[in-house]
Design an enzyme around this catalytic site. Sequence first.
Site, short mmCIF file in Angstrom:
data_model
loop_
_atom_site.label_atom_id
_atom_site.label_comp_id
_atom_site.label_asym_id
_atom_site.label_seq_id
_atom_site.Cartn_x
_atom_site.Cartn_y
_atom_site.Cartn_z
N GLU A 159 -5.77 10.15 9.11
CA GLU A 159 -4.56 10.21 9.72
C GLU A 159 -4.23 10.95 10.83
OE1 GLU A 159 -1.57 10.20 6.59
OE2 GLU A 159 -2.42 8.34 5.60
N CYS A 173 -11.30 3.27 -0.46
CA CYS A 173 -10.10 3.90 -0.31
C CYS A 173 -9.88 3.21 1.19
CB CYS A 173 -10.47 5.49 -0.05
SG CYS A 173 -8.56 6.21 0.61
N HIS A 222 -8.58 4.33 3.71
CA HIS A 222 -8.72 4.88 5.20
C HIS A 222 -10.16 4.96 5.55
CE1 HIS A 222 -4.74 6.13 4.14
NE2 HIS A 222 -4.53 6.84 5.06
N ASP A 236 0.81 -1.27 -0.18
CA ASP A 236 -0.11 -0.04 -0.03
C ASP A 236 0.93 1.21 -0.03
OD1 ASP A 236 -2.52 1.59 0.41
OD2 ASP A 236 -1.42 2.07 2.42
N CYS A 290 -4.15 -1.15 -1.84
CA CYS A 290 -4.35 0.09 -2.01
C CYS A 290 -5.48 0.20 -3.09
CB CYS A 290 -3.00 0.73 -2.31
SG CYS A 290 -2.93 2.43 -2.77
N1 DGL Z 1 -4.08 3.90 0.15
C1 DGL Z 1 -4.83 4.72 -0.72
C2 DGL Z 1 -6.11 4.27 -1.28
O1 DGL Z 1 -6.75 3.29 -0.95
C3 DGL Z 1 -4.94 6.11 0.31
C4 DGL Z 1 -4.00 6.95 0.51
C5 DGL Z 1 -3.40 7.45 -0.51
O2 DGL Z 1 -3.66 8.48 -1.15
O3 DGL Z 1 -1.97 7.05 -0.85
O4 DGL Z 1 -6.53 4.70 -2.56
#
Ligand code: DGL
Length: 274
Positions: free
Chosen positions: A152, A184, A186, A10, A73
């Site tokens: 975050e 996403c 997060h 990720d 990711c």
């Molecule tokens: N891990 C990214 C996603 O799932 C979110 C964080 C980033 O923008 O790198 O798209």
Amino acid sequence: MKRLSIGMFDSGIGGLTVLKEVKRLLPYEHIIYLGDSARVPYGNKSPQTVKRYALESAIFLLTKGIKALVIACNTSSAIALEFLKKKLPIPVVGVIHPAAREAARQTKKKRIGVIGTKATIESKAYEQAIKEIDPEIEVISKACPLFVPIVEEGLEGDEIAFFVAERYLKGIRDSDIDVLVMGCTHYPIMEAMISKALHRDVTIVNTGRETAKEIKEMLSSEGILEKKGRGGCEYFVTDSPRTFEIMGSRFLGEPIKKIKFLKSLDFKDYLLNP
Ligand code: DGL
């Protein structure tokens, strides 16, 4: 082959929400997690850059002798899944298709909302995956870039988060969807706030949970599912292990140990100076 690890990468800590679900469903597997924390966020970078980063992460994990690769990711999955599938000699799983399948299965109104980073939404990867399953489904997408820094900063329960969620989700809320994909890594952390800002009953799809099921099916069908042993995780990060340890524990829901620092993802660095 069964004994080999699963590689997972990720842009940083976000993929730990996927790892959390994978650990829960596949407790006997050993997982090598790579968080490219020096170059996060990926979500506002160009497709060319995201693809290059994905290839670098994949090559690093391949040098560890993994049996399968998970792109934990959404942004990298949206942009680099097909590319990595063609390039790599092992099975590759992304987070988009498992979530798209579940969303298509759940919708009764044939109206699905998708939220994600700018790069994920601009790629239209979710829309394509859903339309491949059922072209009649209407997909309403919205990039929610501020959700990543809010999570975050630990502000997912704050009124700032509510204000931003209200603003971002207004169009989606007014479009009469009955399913929403949190596209996403997060977003599961702020699921309660997302749900509140929708103001009505909408089924929320957690991409990590669906991806974990897909990984289990894939490992079983390939005959490489580990069914006994202790399992475990090893972590590599490209920026401060301490920051990853502190922030990541919140994402994973448990303390994180065994974090190693990688000076860069240039293979000349880690192969020549291990
Ligand atoms: N891990 C990214 C996603 O799932 C979110 C964080 C980033 O923008 O790198 O798209």
